[in-house]
Design a protein around this motif. Structure first.
Motif, PDB file in Angstrom:
ATOM      1  N   CYS A 113       0.828  -1.205   0.000  1.00 55.86           N
ATOM      2  CA  CYS A 113       0.000   0.000   0.000  1.00 55.86           C
ATOM      3  C   CYS A 113       0.866   1.259   0.000  1.00 55.86           C
ATOM      4  CB  CYS A 113      -0.958  -0.013   1.186  1.00 55.86           C
ATOM      5  SG  CYS A 113      -2.298   1.136   0.968  1.00 55.86           S
ATOM      6  N   GLU A 147       1.486   4.202  -2.860  1.00 54.19           N
ATOM      7  CA  GLU A 147       1.372   5.647  -2.646  1.00 54.19           C
ATOM      8  C   GLU A 147       2.604   6.401  -3.099  1.00 54.19           C
ATOM      9  OE1 GLU A 147      -0.009   6.748   1.300  1.00 54.19           O
ATOM     10  OE2 GLU A 147      -1.270   4.957   1.302  1.00 54.19           O
ATOM     11  N   VAL A 182     -12.865   2.269   4.751  1.00 50.88           N
ATOM     12  CA  VAL A 182     -11.951   3.412   4.853  1.00 50.88           C
ATOM     13  C   VAL A 182     -10.725   3.181   3.967  1.00 50.88           C
ATOM     14  CG1 VAL A 182     -10.336   4.546   6.434  1.00 50.88           C
ATOM     15  CG2 VAL A 182     -12.704   4.159   7.133  1.00 50.88           C
ATOM     16  N   GLU A 183     -10.208   1.961   4.024  1.00 49.02           N
ATOM     17  CA  GLU A 183      -9.014   1.631   3.232  1.00 49.02           C
ATOM     18  C   GLU A 183      -9.311   1.772   1.742  1.00 49.02           C
ATOM     19  OE1 GLU A 183      -6.123   1.131   4.301  1.00 49.02           O
ATOM     20  OE2 GLU A 183      -5.034   0.085   2.723  1.00 49.02           O
ATOM     21  N   ARG A 213     -11.623   3.512   0.325  1.00 50.37           N
ATOM     22  CA  ARG A 213     -11.835   4.915  -0.021  1.00 50.37           C
ATOM     23  C   ARG A 213     -10.512   5.640  -0.166  1.00 50.37           C
ATOM     24  NH1 ARG A 213     -15.826   6.717   4.122  1.00 50.37           N
ATOM     25  NH2 ARG A 213     -14.183   8.028   4.966  1.00 50.37           N
ATOM     26  N   ARG A 214      -9.575   5.328   0.736  1.00 49.15           N
ATOM     27  CA  ARG A 214      -8.263   5.984   0.698  1.00 49.15           C
ATOM     28  C   ARG A 214      -7.516   5.610  -0.574  1.00 49.15           C
ATOM     29  NH1 ARG A 214      -3.114   5.526   2.783  1.00 49.15           N
ATOM     30  NH2 ARG A 214      -3.409   3.345   3.360  1.00 49.15           N
ATOM     31  N   ALA A 231      -9.030   7.393  -3.476  1.00 51.70           N
ATOM     32  CA  ALA A 231      -8.634   8.800  -3.533  1.00 51.70           C
ATOM     33  C   ALA A 231      -7.199   8.947  -4.043  1.00 51.70           C
ATOM     34  CB  ALA A 231      -8.780   9.441  -2.148  1.00 51.70           C
ATOM     35  N   VAL A 232      -6.303   8.096  -3.555  1.00 53.81           N
ATOM     36  CA  VAL A 232      -4.896   8.145  -4.006  1.00 53.81           C
ATOM     37  C   VAL A 232      -4.822   7.856  -5.507  1.00 53.81           C
ATOM     38  CG1 VAL A 232      -2.689   6.916  -3.848  1.00 53.81           C
ATOM     39  CG2 VAL A 232      -3.898   7.570  -1.772  1.00 53.81           C
ATOM     40  N   TYR A 250     -15.472  -0.938  -1.855  1.00 53.34           N
ATOM     41  CA  TYR A 250     -16.139   0.154  -1.155  1.00 53.34           C
ATOM     42  C   TYR A 250     -17.648  -0.025  -1.215  1.00 53.34           C
ATOM     43  CZ  TYR A 250     -17.687   4.867  -0.003  1.00 53.34           C
ATOM     44  OH  TYR A 250     -18.322   5.936   0.561  1.00 53.34           O
TER      45      TYR A 250
END
Lengths: 433, 185
Positions: free
Chosen positions: A320, A324, B11-12, B14-15, B18-19, B53
């Motif tokens: 992960c 990023e 949450v993961e 969604r993150r 977004a990234v 999600y």
């Protein structure tokens, strides 16, 4: 141009090495960089008077291969970065190599000049034309020795054949043709003809919305001039025979290992994408590199690889954060040694790994100035994956992900390797007693 | 599967979504043009994250009434999830379509803006049929973006209010279809 500050040493982005390649005799080593330049190193002749300077590589020629271009039709800048260099086997006194950026392949001739004609009849030594009325006698120019000059000239430019970005080139064993590969197509060229190429693989779907995989690399078989292989972003390799049909859409072999469902994650597709494919020198095996492993395939066995080597499995739990910081998209290359007994690939923190296929031993080495003085023996490194960290080990969290070794090459006959670490080139040789 | 774990997955996902979106957007201004391979990988991750999600949202909503079995991404996949994932592989990628236009079409930005404006009208009156002829033979050429997101079976088209992407993240991500997210940024 971008300047990076790192440990009080700064380098230009244009100096980042993007490809390294020995020629077929190992006498020459070429590097390409992001600024579009090619630097060729030549091995020194061994001399009895200085035995410790055993065949070192020195700069032989430097030239600007590609310049940045602008595609006005698509409003796109075309980067000058050299993606790949491939040497042609030497056939006369000159050396030939193919270099490519995202869109254009060029054939360069590198030749030596050590004589110069002097004593022209009609012009003086500066090249200016002499006044005819001052010429009273006839003289013929004579070749005089001069300081050695190495010049590089572009002999062919193969352009306008790729809509997408070229990722690889490969010279055929027939020494007359080569292939250039982009994300969706493989094109076959004749080295003499620049205004025409043949499309031999096209995986572009009729509807681009249905695109699920791209071609990541392609290479000709080292002996069979009709066979080539290409790898995909889905982790598969296809072997094609050009004698079957003009368009090689039907593969004759398909290599894929079924996915292990227990390791499925958000990033499974990314880490299974093959970044490099290389035939062994004997032509019996294929090696592929994906994000975490190197696999050796037997051309006779399509359903699973012969051998799988973990390069840096400790990164599996960090996918992960590697996503990023974009590291998960890094494209590592892999190489065989001359006898196909050892394989090598790069990693992070300027580490590179070697796997001996026979003894099953592996070693991690580091390319850095701080940790190795010239002519010192490289010390094996170890990454600590948990528990107590020993004195010389480095923990996963301390790894520097900005220092990555993507490009390496191995001398065709000897144990000499060249490793590109960002903007530095390291050449390592076997110890001589 | 408890509601808290479903929420963590939510949450993961969604993150990651977004990234991914910010990466896709940043890649449009990259030197050398849009990279097809990278865009494809990004869209695959986005699709996985979006599916997770949505499924974890459904599980959250139903967990109030009864505890529904959830299929998180990181355990061995059940046949249901495999079917959904393989469906995702074969389904067209609306985000990829608009994202990878750059190699083929110069006025990408203009088309996206047009589809954005047109989309508002279409979303306000979802029953209105597009007047453009659509058939297999006259399918839109691949260099033009598709104006409507392709729906998955069972999915409904939501009437998204204008500017919803600026509202709370939870609401906006469910109601926006993927190919609107990029122009909305």
């Amino acid at each position: 141009m971008y300047v990076f500050e790192e440990e009080r040493k700064s380098y230009l982005k244009a100096d980042i090495i993007s490809t390294v390649e020995f020629n077929s005799s190992g006498e020459l080593l070429a590097t390409g960089d992001k600024g579009g330049r090619v630097v060729v190193f030549q091995r020194e002749q061994e001399s009895k008077s200085q035995p410790q300077r055993r065949g070192e590589y020195n700069v032989y020629s430097t030239f600007q291969s590609h310049e940045p271009e602008f595609d006005y039709l698509k409003s796109l800048e075309i980067e000058e970065k050299i993606n790949k260099i491939k040497w042609l086997p030497q056939q006369n006194a000159a050396y030939f190599l193919l270099s490519t950026n995202d869109k254009t392949v060029k054939l360069w001739k590198i030749s030596e000049r050590d004589k110069r004609p002097e004593g022209y009849n009609l012009k003086d030594e500066d090249g200016r034309i002499r006044d005819p009325s001052t010429i009273t006698s006839l003289r013929v120019p004579v070749l005089q020795p001069m300081d050695l000059m190495v010049e590089a000239t572009a002999r062919r430019v193969f352009s306008n054949a790729h809509t997408y970005h070229i990722n690889s080139i490969s010279v055929n064993s027939d020494l007359q043709t080569f292939i250039s590969t982009d994300d969706l197509r493989v094109n076959l060229w004749n080295l003499e003809i620049t205004d025409r190429s043949f499309n031999i693989v096209d995986i572009k779907p009729a509807n681009m919305e249905e695109l699920t995989e791209v071609i990541t690399s392609a290479e000709f078989h080292p002996q069979q001039c009709h066979t080539f292989a290409y790898s995909s972003s889905k982790g598969s390799i296809r072997l094609c025979d050009m004698r079957q049909a003009a368009l090689c859409d039907k593969h004759c072999k398909y290599f894929e290992e079924p996915e292990d469902p227990s390791t499925r994650s958000f990033f499974s597709e990314i880490i299974s994408s093959i970044s490099d494919v290389k035939f062994s020198h004997n032509g019996r095996y294929l090696m592929t590199r994906d994000y975490l492993t190197v696999k050796v395939w037997d051309l006779q066995m399509e359903n699973k690889p012969l051998e799988t080597y973990q390069v840096h499995d400790y990164l599996r739990g960090k996918l992960c954060s590697l996503y990023e910081n974009d590291c998960i998209f890094d494209k590592f290359e892999c190489v065989w040694n001359g006898s196909d007994s050892v394989i090598m690939t790069g990693s992070y923190n300027n580490f590179f790994r070697m796997f001996d296929r026979n003894t099953k031993r592996d070693v991690t080495l580091e390319a850095s100035r701080e940790n190795s003085k010239p002519r010192a023996i490289l010390k094996p490194r170890k990454v600590c994956v948990g528990g107590k960290r020993r004195k010389d080990e480095i923990s996963v969290d301390s790894l520097d992900f900005s220092k990555k070794i993507l490009h390496t090459t191995w001398h065709p006959h000897e144990n000499i390797i060249a490793v590109a670490a960002t903007n530095n080139l390291y050449i390592f040789q076997d110890k001589v007693n | 599967m408890s509601a808290t774990t479903a929420m963590e997955v939510n949450v993961e996902a969604r993150r990651i979504l977004a990234v991914s979106i910010s990466k896709l957007y940043a890649s449009r201004t990259q030197r050398g043009g849009l990279r097809l391979h990278r865009s494809l990988l990004l869209s695959l991750v986005m699709r996985s994250a979006r599916d997770i999600y949505h499924s974890s949202r459904e599980s959250e909503e139903s967990s109030g009434a009864h505890s529904a079995p959830e299929e998180p991404m990181d355990t061995s996949s059940s046949p249901g999830e495999q079917a959904r994932l393989s469906e995702a592989q074969h389904e067209p990628q609306p985000a990829l379509n608009s994202a990878e236009l750059a190699p083929e079409e110069p006025d990408n930005a203009e088309d996206c803006c047009d589809s954005d404006i047109t989309e508002d009208k279409e979303n306000l009156s979802p029953t209105k049929q597009s007047r453009k002829r659509r058939g297999k033979a006259s399918a839109a050429p691949d260099f033009l973006p598709s104006k409507r997101a392709r729906l998955e079976p069972g999915e409904e088209r939501y009437a998204a209010p204008v500017g919803s992407c600026r509202a709370g993240a939870g609401e906006s991500l469910t109601t926006l279809s993927l190919n609107r997210v990029i122009p909305a940024f």
